[in-house]
Design a protein around this motif. Sequence first.
Motif, PDB file in Angstrom:
ATOM      1  N   GLY A  35     -23.502 -46.703 -72.371  1.00 55.97           N
ATOM      2  CA  GLY A  35     -23.935 -47.003 -73.726  1.00 55.97           C
ATOM      3  C   GLY A  35     -22.798 -47.070 -74.710  1.00 55.97           C
ATOM      4  O   GLY A  35     -21.676 -46.625 -74.428  1.00 55.97           O
ATOM      5  N   PHE A  47     -26.528 -43.823 -81.676  1.00 56.15           N
ATOM      6  CA  PHE A  47     -26.701 -44.740 -80.549  1.00 56.15           C
ATOM      7  C   PHE A  47     -26.801 -46.171 -81.046  1.00 56.15           C
ATOM      8  O   PHE A  47     -27.469 -46.454 -82.047  1.00 56.15           O
ATOM      9  N   PHE A  59     -31.317 -51.495 -73.869  1.00 54.70           N
ATOM     10  CA  PHE A  59     -32.097 -50.903 -74.948  1.00 54.70           C
ATOM     11  C   PHE A  59     -31.217 -50.856 -76.177  1.00 54.70           C
ATOM     12  O   PHE A  59     -30.128 -50.307 -76.157  1.00 54.70           O
ATOM     13  N   TYR A  60     -31.713 -51.464 -77.267  1.00 51.31           N
ATOM     14  CA  TYR A  60     -30.955 -51.563 -78.501  1.00 51.31           C
ATOM     15  C   TYR A  60     -31.571 -50.685 -79.578  1.00 51.31           C
ATOM     16  O   TYR A  60     -32.805 -50.616 -79.706  1.00 51.31           O
ATOM     17  N   ALA A  61     -30.729 -50.106 -80.385  1.00 48.63           N
ATOM     18  CA  ALA A  61     -31.213 -49.421 -81.570  1.00 48.63           C
ATOM     19  C   ALA A  61     -31.744 -50.452 -82.560  1.00 48.63           C
ATOM     20  O   ALA A  61     -31.345 -51.629 -82.527  1.00 48.63           O
ATOM     21  N   GLU A 109     -30.750 -43.327 -74.059  1.00 48.32           N
ATOM     22  CA  GLU A 109     -30.486 -43.455 -75.484  1.00 48.32           C
ATOM     23  C   GLU A 109     -29.816 -42.201 -76.054  1.00 48.32           C
ATOM     24  O   GLU A 109     -28.966 -42.270 -76.925  1.00 48.32           O
ATOM     25  N   HIS A 110     -30.197 -41.060 -75.532  1.00 45.70           N
ATOM     26  CA  HIS A 110     -29.774 -39.811 -76.143  1.00 45.70           C
ATOM     27  C   HIS A 110     -28.387 -39.386 -75.675  1.00 45.70           C
ATOM     28  O   HIS A 110     -28.070 -39.414 -74.486  1.00 45.70           O
TER      29      HIS A 110
END
Length: 127
Positions: A35, A47, A59-61, A109-110
């Motif tokens: 990421g 993120f 996966f996008y913010a 994500e985290h």
Amino acid sequence: QVQLVESGGGLVQPGGSLRLACVASGRTNSITSMGWFRQAPGKERTFLVGISKNGGSTFYADGVRDRFAISRDNANNTLFLRMSGLDAEDTALYFCAASDSGSSWTVYEHQRLYPYWGQGTQVTVSS
């Protein structure tokens, strides 16, 4: 252990583009999710986007999907972040991160799920 080194940051004018790279070394075969994160001056690290080991999941913010694009080249152990339409709010230290848990399709994500981090590359957007 995995080591990560980012590059590609610099000074760019508003509206400009940059491509960041992150080269991994060490136990690269163990890397799964990777990421990009960033930390603006005086703010917490946040993120931006993640990608699975096989590249098939991302996966996008919120707010960056239209301007940022993540990709990875596993053959060369390199993660990329293509950024366009940059503005002053994108000024930050950009970090790449890697995990060694999960599957080939996992995207984290985290931050706590990424044990490996680079030192960061500075992006400054200014005229």
